[in-house]
Design a protein around this motif. Structure first.
Motif, mmCIF file in Angstrom:
data_model
loop_
_atom_site.group_PDB
_atom_site.id
_atom_site.type_symbol
_atom_site.label_atom_id
_atom_site.label_comp_id
_atom_site.label_asym_id
_atom_site.label_seq_id
_atom_site.Cartn_x
_atom_site.Cartn_y
_atom_site.Cartn_z
ATOM 1 N N VAL A 1 0.834 -1.349 -0.056
ATOM 2 C CA VAL A 1 -0.057 -0.097 0.084
ATOM 3 C C VAL A 1 1.064 1.246 -0.052
ATOM 4 N N PRO A 2 0.516 2.077 -0.865
ATOM 5 C CA PRO A 2 1.399 3.349 -0.796
ATOM 6 C C PRO A 2 1.320 4.207 0.263
ATOM 7 N N TRP B 1 2.763 -3.459 -9.889
ATOM 8 C CA TRP B 1 2.341 -2.998 -8.552
ATOM 9 C C TRP B 1 0.974 -3.562 -8.381
ATOM 10 N N ASN C 1 -2.541 -3.180 -2.597
ATOM 11 C CA ASN C 1 -3.804 -3.946 -1.918
ATOM 12 C C ASN C 1 -4.627 -3.066 -1.374
ATOM 13 N N ALA C 2 -5.703 -3.561 -0.473
ATOM 14 C CA ALA C 2 -6.647 -2.789 0.060
ATOM 15 C C ALA C 2 -6.285 -2.432 1.328
ATOM 16 N N ASN C 3 -5.271 -3.081 2.219
ATOM 17 C CA ASN C 3 -4.842 -2.743 3.315
ATOM 18 C C ASN C 3 -3.430 -3.586 3.624
ATOM 19 N N GLU C 4 -2.978 -3.387 4.461
ATOM 20 C CA GLU C 4 -1.409 -3.869 4.482
ATOM 21 C C GLU C 4 -1.374 -5.602 5.075
ATOM 22 N N LEU C 5 -2.306 -5.614 5.765
ATOM 23 C CA LEU C 5 -2.284 -7.057 6.466
ATOM 24 C C LEU C 5 -2.411 -7.929 5.218
ATOM 25 N N GLN D 1 -12.214 -7.274 1.763
ATOM 26 C CA GLN D 1 -11.897 -6.002 0.862
ATOM 27 C C GLN D 1 -10.865 -6.357 -0.071
ATOM 28 N N GLY E 1 -11.689 -6.554 -4.114
ATOM 29 C CA GLY E 1 -11.324 -5.201 -5.185
ATOM 30 C C GLY E 1 -10.167 -5.602 -5.833
ATOM 31 N N THR E 2 -9.058 -6.178 -5.275
ATOM 32 C CA THR E 2 -7.751 -6.541 -5.773
ATOM 33 C C THR E 2 -8.202 -7.604 -6.995
ATOM 34 N N GLN F 1 -11.890 1.325 2.516
ATOM 35 C CA GLN F 1 -11.626 0.252 1.938
ATOM 36 C C GLN F 1 -10.819 -0.710 3.077
ATOM 37 N N LEU F 2 -10.060 -0.025 3.479
ATOM 38 C CA LEU F 2 -9.239 -0.801 4.576
ATOM 39 C C LEU F 2 -9.972 -1.473 5.503
ATOM 40 N N ILE G 1 -13.485 -1.614 5.789
ATOM 41 C CA ILE G 1 -14.941 -1.774 5.352
ATOM 42 C C ILE G 1 -15.776 -2.559 6.011
ATOM 43 N N TYR H 1 -6.021 7.856 -3.942
ATOM 44 C CA TYR H 1 -5.621 8.560 -2.992
ATOM 45 C C TYR H 1 -5.269 9.767 -3.139
ATOM 46 N N GLU I 1 -2.323 11.799 -1.350
ATOM 47 C CA GLU I 1 -1.037 11.211 -1.910
ATOM 48 C C GLU I 1 -0.713 11.737 -3.080
ATOM 49 N N ALA J 1 -9.123 0.402 -6.443
ATOM 50 C CA ALA J 1 -10.320 -0.579 -6.868
ATOM 51 C C ALA J 1 -11.577 0.155 -6.712
ATOM 52 N N LEU K 1 -15.000 0.856 -6.186
ATOM 53 C CA LEU K 1 -15.850 0.064 -5.175
ATOM 54 C C LEU K 1 -17.182 0.811 -5.315
#
Ligand SMILES: Cc1ncc(C[n+]2csc(CCOP(=O)(O)OP(=O)(O)O)c2C)c(N)n1
Ligand SMILES: Cc1ncc(C[n+]2csc(CCOP(=O)(O)OP(=O)(O)O)c2C)c(N)n1
Lengths: 555, 555
Positions: free
Chosen positions: A23-24, A43, A46-50, A445, A448-449, B441-442, B444, B467, B470, B484, B486
């Motif tokens: 994730v940026p 690249w 992702n929707a989140n880092e986990l 989430q 979405g990816t 989305q992180l 949701i 973003y 950013e 993505a 959504l």
């Protein structure tokens, strides 16, 4: 100008990756330029880092390496649990954390994504305490530090962690250093005498045994070393088994395969063969609670030779062998060894009885057989912790089928993103995911990816009104084992899928399930989601027993 | 039998909580029995642990305490980033991690949710390195250990961490110990002479100043100590300001409020008043990058008295004052102090110019004013990092309105679950959330929790194709700043809402937005979701400038 960023990405590319996960954030944006500006790298975003860390893990299992990029503090710590899973199960993931400019850290500025205490080194220390190899890149020795950390990953198959300050990422590097990549990152090792001796002793031990049995595990598999043992096993007609952890390390359709072992709850004839073994050679498996039905394996230390990633032992001791141990070298040395005389083993496994579908409400037992029956050679079956893993892992899988799960770290929500990572790594192997609605919600989430990258796996979601595997351990009817009632049939559209990108089934009966699986398998150009309704207390019979065993261990 | 579990939950209840957040796991299930089996406590049951930590943080900001329960390893590490945010911004959250039975840990068993290395103490150590107070509960001194950790939270307003092994949770406790709760967990402290001296020096300094200004911050707010300073400010007619971090620590409708300060980018007349100040008394604020427009505040150390949670200083030094400092005591002591002569300040703030809606495509500048205009007295405005925070935080809010954001830790995805936590804590204050689609989305999946608990906040989702914040810093058109696509209008149903539980708006123009906000405000018995489309490069004008400033700091 060729910079540290370019170098790091060229390394990742050289090792064989086409994708980078993450994730940026403003501490890594410029580094990301160097990924998206080249056309041989994707690249993933992702929707989140986990989820990114889970996805990188799934990708690394297929390719032997994966890179994850997050931003300082917030992104880094969000990915922690995923990286910890990679550490627990020996999956080679490199976590690259974008950090503030060195000067700003030196000045202890109260910048965002910190505790506002001027302490920037806490994050790296946390990961060191976790057990990761870590490195804070600085202007000095940047290339050497990168090389050191990447070599470590290659040589150990373990994840590692580095921080990359904005300014360090921009330091110029002499591009000619790339010519040394092949020597820097050579995976092959020449076998030393010491490691060959271990291999020979092992062969000797097999020669002396009446009923030797090979056990193959996740360390072998994740380090992509299984082919060495496959050769040895096939040439000498040695029987072998695997566990839920590392299942399908070797092709389960080999005639030497005796079925997946799971301690006291193993089916016949597998259990009987294991019970009879007078020697077990363990190549990189760990006998953890869930995959041994709470440590009920029949063989004890005196029967085991462990050839593991970190160490080896013969029947509980190193004996007189002292030297520089390498898992890779021992395994490689064994590859070509011949036993005194080839063995004459044969095994007859019970075929999965073809499920004859009726209009009855689905049970987990029917479900498991139907799913197994539907899997085609070469596909990858991914099973989430819970009823999916317990129900599906005991079955023998068709030719060249891969199996993925996380039964030691056992973090729910893992299976879905990790499946996407696997599918991205190997789009020729269609992935079939079985997960529970309780688990899927943790990481949903990432749909979405999946849709953004237009992937076509099959995803089965067991909707049984909550955390059934937990119910079996404790609190069968307790409200904490309920989950929010989600409608997974609406999810693809909500997460951006166009009508022609996906197919949905909502099944309640046996024949509806079989029908849905047939259509899913024959529709290879769409993402297929099958929502499967089952009773909240229904579970694979083995899991019901496991639930009691876990409860006993906890009490 | 009354056990450690009961005791711990009684403590949480005594401190004033009716809710506990978290996710079940087999190492905490029996502990959860003691929550769901009583009817004065609600188990919230989150979709994942990071979200649970965010939600606990939002709850604790309102109530002064929150408890979070996770399972060993997987749940614990998943919640890390949330807890780190609580640490960064001084939010009192207690993390309770269910751990394996002591005996199993002592035997170093290869159980699930570990690294399979027999090391169970790594997790606690990681949290200690992070900077948390930690405690592994054991059979010895269990009650004292619980008391110590809870007192620490009360006295510092900081989060803390404890592990609760299955067997320790079941140890019997003498219930009569509850009679001492009032003395154990007394928040009040008598003011010592030392702390009173600090207060007096401070008053003296104000008496000597020509243009004193009070700055109130998040530490004051999160420790629920703002009322002390409010009294002092009102009685003496002292001017005060706040920052985006800790905004609305004091009621912004007080006539002494001069507007929210944000360094060089502050609007007039606020900026001028701050620039003119010859003394700034900082009660628990931190001058971090985002809330000072990259450290552009006009006052320097020689003008500031810091009365902070951890320490105090007068113009950069403690001078000759040495003793046992207590933030609480100093703030309490100040409450009743009188200045030599009451001040005669008056401020005329610019009212938010009422937005006259047209059919033009929405801009962020219009959006911000329209949202601010729609907020009713007593409501809570929650702003996610990104365009929402930057656009909304500069405005002065109506009577008794609370504002919540996380500008120091600045973890995106935080705002949504933390808003739900706040709404659960204080259902009388309708919550209005403004977030970006990139952030939402992180986390949701917590929509399921919102719907399960039938809450009725208003949620605005800015859909600007990625973003944007950013983009303004780096990579305006780069693909890594895309997300993505959504469809948030489908989300409530996908996450289980019934038709009559929610209302949806999908707005593109100014008048559509104003109309949606009106209807949302007049529909108090439903959850309202407003999807707001804006141009991908549009941003509040202040954020465009901030983007450049951040870029400069990074370069
Ligand atoms: C991150 C994380 N949180 C909590 C747990 C504890 N846990 C293990 S299995 C499980 C329930 C899984 O439920 P579901 O996916 O619905 O599976 P099923 O009902 O099919 O068993 C939970 C909560 C965990 N393993 N990982
Ligand atoms: C957990 C985490 N990951 C990454 C970031 C870096 N980051 C900061 S703001 C932002 C984008 C927010 O986008 P969005 O919510 O769509 O807001 P907007 O477009 O309105 O600015 C990102 C990725 C972060 N702050 N936290």
């Amino acid at each position: 100008m060729y910079t540290v960023s370019d170098y790091l990405i060229d390394v990742i590319k050289f090792i064989g990756n086409d994708h980078v996960f993450g994730v940026p954030g403003d501490y890594n944006l410029e580094f990301l330029d160097h990924i998206v500006d080249r056309n041989d790298m994707t690249w993933v975003g992702n929707a989140n880092e986990l989820n990114a860390a889970y996805m990188a893990d799934g990708y690394a299992k297929k390719t032997g390496f994966a890179a994850l990029v997050t931003t300082f503090g917030v992104g880094d710590l969000s990915s922690d649990n995923g990286l910890a899973g990679s550490l627990a199960e020996n999956v080679p993931v490199l976590s690259i954390v974008g950090a503030p400019k060195t000067e700003n850290m030196d000045q202890k500025l109260l910048v965002h994504h910190t505790f506002g205490d001027g302490e920037f080194e806490k994050f790296t220390k946390m990961h060191e305490v976790m057990g990761l190899k870590v490195k804070d890149l600085t202007a000095q020795n940047t290339v050497d530090d990168i090389n050191e950390i990447v070599k470590y990953i290659i040589k150990t198959g373990k994840p590692a962690y580095l921080t990359l300050p904005i300014d360090v990422a921009k330091i110029p590097v002499n591009p000619s250093i790339k010519e040394s990549f092949a020597s820097f990152f050579n995976r092959d090792e020449e076998v030393t005498e010491f490691n060959n001796t271990i291999a020979e002793r092992l062969v000797q031990a097999i020669n002396n045994a009446s009923h030797p049995l090979v056990l193959v595990g996740h360390e072998l598999k994740n380090r992509q070393l299984a082919h060495f043992i496959e050769k040895f096993v096939v040439n000498n007609n040695l029987l072998f088994t695997d566990l839920g952890l590392g299942k399908c390390a070797l092709n389960e359709s080999l005639t030497q395969f005796i079925g997946t072992y799971s301690g006291a709850l193993t089916d016949e004839p597998t259990k009987q063969i294991v019970d009879k073994a007078d020697l077990v050679i363990n190549f990189g498996a760990k006998l953890t609670d869930f995959v041994t039905s709470m440590f009920t394996q029949s063989f004890t230390e005196e029967k085991i030779i462990n050839i593991s990633n970190d160490d080896f032992d013969f029947f509980g001791s190193h004996r007189d062998l002292i030297g520089d141990y390498s898992f890779y070298q021992v395994v490689k040395a064994i590859s070509d060894k011949q036993l005194k005389q080839p063995l004459t083993n044969t095994v007859e496994l019970n075929p999965v009885s073809p499920a004859t579908p009726s209009d009855k409400v689905l049970t987990q037992d029917f479900y498991d057989k139907a799913v197994i029956n539907s899997i085609k050679p070469g596909q990858t079956l991914v099973a989430e912790s819970g009823t999916s893993f317990s129900g599906l892992s005991p079955f023998t899988l068709p030719d060249n089928v891969d199996f993925s799960a996380q039964p030691l770290w056992a973090s729910i929500g893992y299976a879905f993103p990790s499946m996407i990572g696997g599918q991205l790594a190997d789009n020729n192997s269609r992935h079939v995911l079985s997960t529970g609605e309780g688990s899927l919600q943790l990481t949903i989430q990432e749909l979405g990816t999946l849709i953004k990258h237009d992937l076509h796996p099959i995803m089965l979601v067991i909707d049984n009104n909550g955390y059934t595997v937990e119910r079996l351990i404790h609190g069968m009817k307790k409200s904490y084992n309920d989950v929010a009632k989600l409608d997974y049939t609406l999810m693809p559209q909500a997460f951006g899928a166009k009508q022609d990108q996906f197919m949905i089934f909502d099944v309640n009966t046996e024949s509806e399930l079989v029908d849905a699986l047939d259509k899913a398998q024959s529709t290879e150009d769409k993402f297929v989601l099958i929502q499967v309704h089952m009773d909240q207390e229904d579970a694979p019979s083995s899991l019901t027993k496991m639930g009691e065993m876990i409860q006993n261990k906890n009490n």
